[in-house]
Write an enzyme that holds these catalytic residues in place. Structure first.
Site, short mmCIF file in Angstrom:
data_model
loop_
_atom_site.label_atom_id
_atom_site.label_comp_id
_atom_site.label_asym_id
_atom_site.label_seq_id
_atom_site.Cartn_x
_atom_site.Cartn_y
_atom_site.Cartn_z
N CYS A 97 9.33 27.54 47.66
CA CYS A 97 9.78 28.92 47.46
C CYS A 97 10.39 29.49 48.74
CB CYS A 97 8.59 29.76 47.01
SG CYS A 97 8.89 31.52 46.95
N CYS A 100 9.00 32.97 49.76
CA CYS A 100 7.62 32.83 50.28
C CYS A 100 7.64 32.51 51.77
CB CYS A 100 6.87 31.73 49.54
SG CYS A 100 6.68 32.02 47.78
#
Length: 174
Positions: A97, A100
């Protein structure tokens, strides 16, 4: 042959043993006059690393408390998050991600500003799918704030630094 082994041993001494070297080299020079001049010159070359010229005797060390920790399993989550005396921010993330990877360090910085009044748990949703399902994580990054084992707030996605600071302050009750 012996002087080569001695020279190799002198040159490969660890730093802690080098501090003791001047007395060691003096003992070699006084007890054995049959050593060749190369060994004596090796010992004298190493003697410049005496305690007065090596690393300082005391190092400046600042104890740094980690602001985040990785969850290992469900028991670890229960022990360190649900049973925690402090409020805990849970960062549900994934290795793949991109957002993230942006949010994680910024969230850690916001938590570090609180100087131990809040902690942060990191949960990789690929490793701990059961926790992600239990807390209704449908997208990453998701941050859930818990106090006393109860969910008090949460958000999904990236926030800027000011929003993160206000979120963390709200969680700790400021």
């Amino acid at each position: 042959m012996a002087h080569r082994l001695l020279a190799r041993r002198v040159w490969t001494l660890p730093v802690k043993d080098i501090r003791c070297l001047p007395t060691f080299s003096a003992a070699i020079a006084s007890s054995s006059s049959s050593l060749s001049t190369t060994v004596r010159s090796t010992a004298s070359r190493v003697s410049f690393l005496s305690a007065s010229r090596t690393l300082p005797r005391t190092f400046q060390y600042t104890a740094r408390r980690e602001v985040s920790f990785n969850i290992q399993d469900t028991e670890d989550f229960t022990e360190r998050v649900i049973n925690s005396q402090l409020p805990v921010l849970i960062d549900f993330h994934a290795q793949w991600c991109g957002p993230c990877k942006i949010l994680g360090p910024r969230l850690e910085k916001a938590v570090a500003k609180q100087k131990g009044r809040v902690t942060m748990a990191k949960v990789d949703i690929d490793d701990h799918t059961d926790l992600a399902i239990e807390y209704g994580v449908s997208a990453v990054p998701t941050v859930i704030a818990m106090r006393g084992g109860d969910v008090v707030d949460q958000f999904v996605g990236i926030k800027d630094d000011d929003e993160l600071d206000s979120f963390v302050s709200k969680v700790i009750g400021q």
